[in-house]
Design a protein around this motif. Structure first.
Motif, PDB file in Angstrom:
ATOM      1  N   GLY A  81       0.780  -1.235   0.000  1.00  0.00           N
ATOM      2  CA  GLY A  81       0.000   0.000   0.000  1.00  0.00           C
ATOM      3  C   GLY A  81       0.802   1.270   0.000  1.00  0.00           C
ATOM      4  N   GLY A  82       2.156   1.164   0.064  1.00  0.00           N
ATOM      5  CA  GLY A  82       2.989   2.355   0.081  1.00  0.00           C
ATOM      6  C   GLY A  82       4.131   2.244   1.071  1.00  0.00           C
ATOM      7  N   ARG A  83       4.928   3.288   1.186  1.00  0.00           N
ATOM      8  CA  ARG A  83       6.128   3.288   2.025  1.00  0.00           C
ATOM      9  C   ARG A  83       5.838   3.827   3.419  1.00  0.00           C
ATOM     10  NH1 ARG A  83      10.667   5.470  -2.385  1.00  0.00           N
ATOM     11  NH2 ARG A  83      10.432   3.663  -3.789  1.00  0.00           N
ATOM     12  N   LEU A  84       6.522   3.213   4.388  1.00  0.00           N
ATOM     13  CA  LEU A  84       6.392   3.608   5.790  1.00  0.00           C
ATOM     14  C   LEU A  84       7.734   4.094   6.303  1.00  0.00           C
ATOM     15  CD1 LEU A  84       4.206   0.623   7.042  1.00  0.00           C
ATOM     16  CD2 LEU A  84       3.443   2.979   6.632  1.00  0.00           C
ATOM     17  N   SER A  85       7.752   5.270   6.884  1.00  0.00           N
ATOM     18  CA  SER A  85       8.975   5.872   7.413  1.00  0.00           C
ATOM     19  C   SER A  85       9.139   5.574   8.891  1.00  0.00           C
ATOM     20  CB  SER A  85       8.940   7.393   7.202  1.00  0.00           C
ATOM     21  OG  SER A  85       8.786   7.721   5.836  1.00  0.00           O
TER      22      SER A  85
ATOM     23  N   PRO B 116      -0.474  10.882  -1.692  1.00  0.00           N
ATOM     24  CA  PRO B 116      -1.839  11.124  -1.237  1.00  0.00           C
ATOM     25  C   PRO B 116      -2.824  10.066  -1.701  1.00  0.00           C
ATOM     26  CG  PRO B 116      -1.231  12.666  -2.961  1.00  0.00           C
ATOM     27  CD  PRO B 116       0.023  11.937  -2.586  1.00  0.00           C
ATOM     28  N   ASP B 117      -2.406   9.244  -2.684  1.00  0.00           N
ATOM     29  CA  ASP B 117      -3.265   8.171  -3.170  1.00  0.00           C
ATOM     30  C   ASP B 117      -2.799   6.797  -2.697  1.00  0.00           C
ATOM     31  OD1 ASP B 117      -0.946   8.377  -4.652  1.00  0.00           O
ATOM     32  OD2 ASP B 117      -1.899   7.972  -6.588  1.00  0.00           O
ATOM     33  N   ALA B 118      -1.962   6.763  -1.661  1.00  0.00           N
ATOM     34  CA  ALA B 118      -1.537   5.491  -1.083  1.00  0.00           C
ATOM     35  C   ALA B 118      -2.689   4.871  -0.292  1.00  0.00           C
ATOM     36  CB  ALA B 118      -0.322   5.695  -0.183  1.00  0.00           C
TER      37      ALA B 118
ATOM     38  N   TYR C 258       6.731   9.158  -4.619  1.00  0.00           N
ATOM     39  CA  TYR C 258       7.454   7.962  -5.041  1.00  0.00           C
ATOM     40  C   TYR C 258       6.507   7.062  -5.828  1.00  0.00           C
ATOM     41  CZ  TYR C 258       4.888   5.895  -1.154  1.00  0.00           C
ATOM     42  OH  TYR C 258       3.884   5.482  -0.317  1.00  0.00           O
ATOM     43  N   PRO C 259       7.033   6.104  -6.593  1.00  0.00           N
ATOM     44  CA  PRO C 259       6.160   5.201  -7.346  1.00  0.00           C
ATOM     45  C   PRO C 259       5.548   4.144  -6.437  1.00  0.00           C
ATOM     46  CG  PRO C 259       8.447   4.652  -7.754  1.00  0.00           C
ATOM     47  CD  PRO C 259       8.460   5.908  -6.928  1.00  0.00           C
ATOM     48  N   LEU C 260       4.258   3.959  -6.547  1.00  0.00           N
ATOM     49  CA  LEU C 260       3.585   2.889  -5.822  1.00  0.00           C
ATOM     50  C   LEU C 260       3.869   1.550  -6.497  1.00  0.00           C
ATOM     51  CD1 LEU C 260       0.128   4.595  -5.169  1.00  0.00           C
ATOM     52  CD2 LEU C 260       1.903   4.128  -3.455  1.00  0.00           C
ATOM     53  N   PRO C 261       3.735   0.443  -5.756  1.00  0.00           N
ATOM     54  CA  PRO C 261       3.955  -0.867  -6.362  1.00  0.00           C
ATOM     55  C   PRO C 261       3.112  -1.049  -7.621  1.00  0.00           C
ATOM     56  CG  PRO C 261       3.769  -1.088  -3.988  1.00  0.00           C
ATOM     57  CD  PRO C 261       3.424   0.339  -4.309  1.00  0.00           C
ATOM     58  N   GLY C 262       3.757  -1.538  -8.668  1.00  0.00           N
ATOM     59  CA  GLY C 262       3.051  -1.771  -9.920  1.00  0.00           C
ATOM     60  C   GLY C 262       3.138  -0.628 -10.908  1.00  0.00           C
ATOM     61  N   GLU C 263       3.546   0.549 -10.467  1.00  0.00           N
ATOM     62  CA  GLU C 263       3.702   1.668 -11.386  1.00  0.00           C
ATOM     63  C   GLU C 263       5.018   1.542 -12.146  1.00  0.00           C
ATOM     64  OE1 GLU C 263       1.130   5.199  -9.216  1.00  0.00           O
ATOM     65  OE2 GLU C 263       3.315   5.212  -9.025  1.00  0.00           O
TER      66      GLU C 263
ATOM     67  N   ARG D  97       3.726  13.839 -11.167  1.00  0.00           N
ATOM     68  CA  ARG D  97       2.572  14.691 -11.419  1.00  0.00           C
ATOM     69  C   ARG D  97       2.526  15.795 -10.369  1.00  0.00           C
ATOM     70  NH1 ARG D  97      -1.198  10.062 -10.775  1.00  0.00           N
ATOM     71  NH2 ARG D  97      -2.397  11.587  -9.577  1.00  0.00           N
ATOM     72  N   ALA D  98       2.210  17.003 -10.822  1.00  0.00           N
ATOM     73  CA  ALA D  98       2.167  18.145  -9.914  1.00  0.00           C
ATOM     74  C   ALA D  98       1.144  17.949  -8.805  1.00  0.00           C
ATOM     75  CB  ALA D  98       1.871  19.426 -10.687  1.00  0.00           C
ATOM     76  N   ASP D  99       0.019  17.319  -9.125  1.00  0.00           N
ATOM     77  CA  ASP D  99      -1.017  17.176  -8.108  1.00  0.00           C
ATOM     78  C   ASP D  99      -0.567  16.326  -6.939  1.00  0.00           C
ATOM     79  OD1 ASP D  99      -1.265  15.027 -10.140  1.00  0.00           O
ATOM     80  OD2 ASP D  99      -2.874  14.311  -8.847  1.00  0.00           O
ATOM     81  N   LEU D 100       0.320  15.349  -7.187  1.00  0.00           N
ATOM     82  CA  LEU D 100       0.820  14.517  -6.093  1.00  0.00           C
ATOM     83  C   LEU D 100       1.669  15.344  -5.124  1.00  0.00           C
ATOM     84  CD1 LEU D 100       1.834  11.239  -7.978  1.00  0.00           C
ATOM     85  CD2 LEU D 100      -0.268  11.706  -6.691  1.00  0.00           C
TER      86      LEU D 100
END
Length: 341
Positions: free
Chosen positions: A103-107, A134-136, A169-174, A188-191
């Motif tokens: 689902g995304g990266r965790l810091s 923001p879409d993670a 950053y790129p999500l898995p599968g991108e 993308r600027a919106d990200l």
């Protein structure tokens, strides 16, 4: 606007007397360790090589900086006796090893390191990088926000500025998958803008945003009005002083990024590779690296510093401080009003 004494002093320490930031990052770990490891042909980059390069950066570049960003692994332990006390000390808190999930990266924070330790050892500010999309997945977004808010609370408690860095950053599968600290090729600027919007809320306690270009670096110079509009939106969304990071952009690209950012109200830069990446290619020839820093990096810093002096907005002139900057109870009652740890 009132700033707590520690945060006000830290902001002043990071900037020049006019309130502009010219800060050099030497806290990078993978971007320095990986090339060294590859050239040495070893499983891990030798400690002395990594620390040696970072300390050379401090020695050669600090005269042209208002502050330097050091990490507690390599740069800080020996930097105490090398870093000039005339400039600010910003110290990294986040671990370079993030956790990649579906689902995304965790810091996370560096183990056995904290805001309190940064304050106690003389740091003027705490810097934290958070990977964010923001879409993670919702749980990842919540975890990243909790991470940022927890550190913001600690910075408030120990009265030290919170410098917050965001990278998409790129999500898995991108496509264009990478775990490196580099700009997404199809960003993308919106990200970028939606990420800044998410963390501009007061509850995170961020004092200074360190942000990436909302437009891919290669497209900034020729982006026209659309590119400038994206930078203008970035400045508006930050809602507080902000500086630009380079994210591996080339020298000319980063200079173009700064020009647009300054037109949008940025107060300076906190950058590393745009300044020193070219000389670093000479590793392991230490003398060639030093010569390259003097022949290439120093003139480049002089150039972007002149641009910063001419066009950047002093941090205390940001609209957030339209009525001026002060500390609570600036009178004989200060000692009673000021809260300790």
């Amino acid at each position: 606007m009132e700033l707590s004494p520690g945060k006000l002093w830290g902001m002043r320490r990071m900037a020049d007397e006019a309130g502009r930031f010219k800060m050099v990052a030497v806290d990078q770990r993978p971007p320095i360790k990986n090339p060294i490891r590859e050239k040495r042909g070893t499983a891990e980059a030798p400690y002395e090589d990594v620390a040696g390069f970072k300390l050379m950066l401090v020695a050669e570049l600090q005269r042209h900086a208002t502050a330097m960003l050091l990490d507690p692994h390599f740069a800080l332990p020996r930097g105490f006796t090398l870093l000039s006390p005339r400039i600010g000390l910003v110290v990294t808190l986040e671990d370079s090893l993030f956790r990649e999930t579906d689902g995304g990266r965790l810091s996370a924070e560096i183990d056995d390191w904290s805001v309190e330790k940064i304050k106690r050892c003389g740091g003027d500010a705490v810097k934290v990088l958070a990977w964010y999309r923001p879409d993670a997945e919702a749980s990842v977004i919540a975890a990243q926000k909790d991470f940022a808010a927890r550190i913001g609370e600690a910075c408030a408690r120990f009265d030290i500025p919170y410098v917050f860095e965001l990278l998409v950053y790129p999500l898995p599968g991108e496509k264009n998958q990478t775990s490196q600290y580099i700009e997404m090729a199809d960003k993308r600027a919106d990200l970028v803008l939606d990420s800044v919007r998410a963390f501009a809320e007061p509850r995170f306690g961020i004092d200074l945003f360190k942000v990436e270009s909302p437009v891919p670096a290669r497209a900034v110079a020729d982006g026209g009005d659309a590119a400038q509009a994206a930078f203008d939106d970035l400045g508006r969304l930050c809602g507080r002083p902000w500086v630009m990071l380079s994210a591996g952009a080339g020298m000319a690209e980063f200079e173009a990024i700064l020009a647009r950012a300054y037109r949008a109200g940025a107060s300076g830069y906190l950058a590393g590779r745009a300044i020193w990446a070219e000389p670093f290619k000479a590793f392991p020839d230490w003398e060639a690296i030093r010569a390259g820093l003097r022949a290439t990096s120093v003139p480049y810093m002089e150039r972007i510093n002149a641009l910063t002096d001419a066009q950047a907005t002093p941090w205390h002139a940001h609209p957030l401080f339209a009525d001026g900057v002060s500390v609570p109870s600036p009178d004989a009652g200060f000692r009673h009003a000021y809260e300790g740890f």
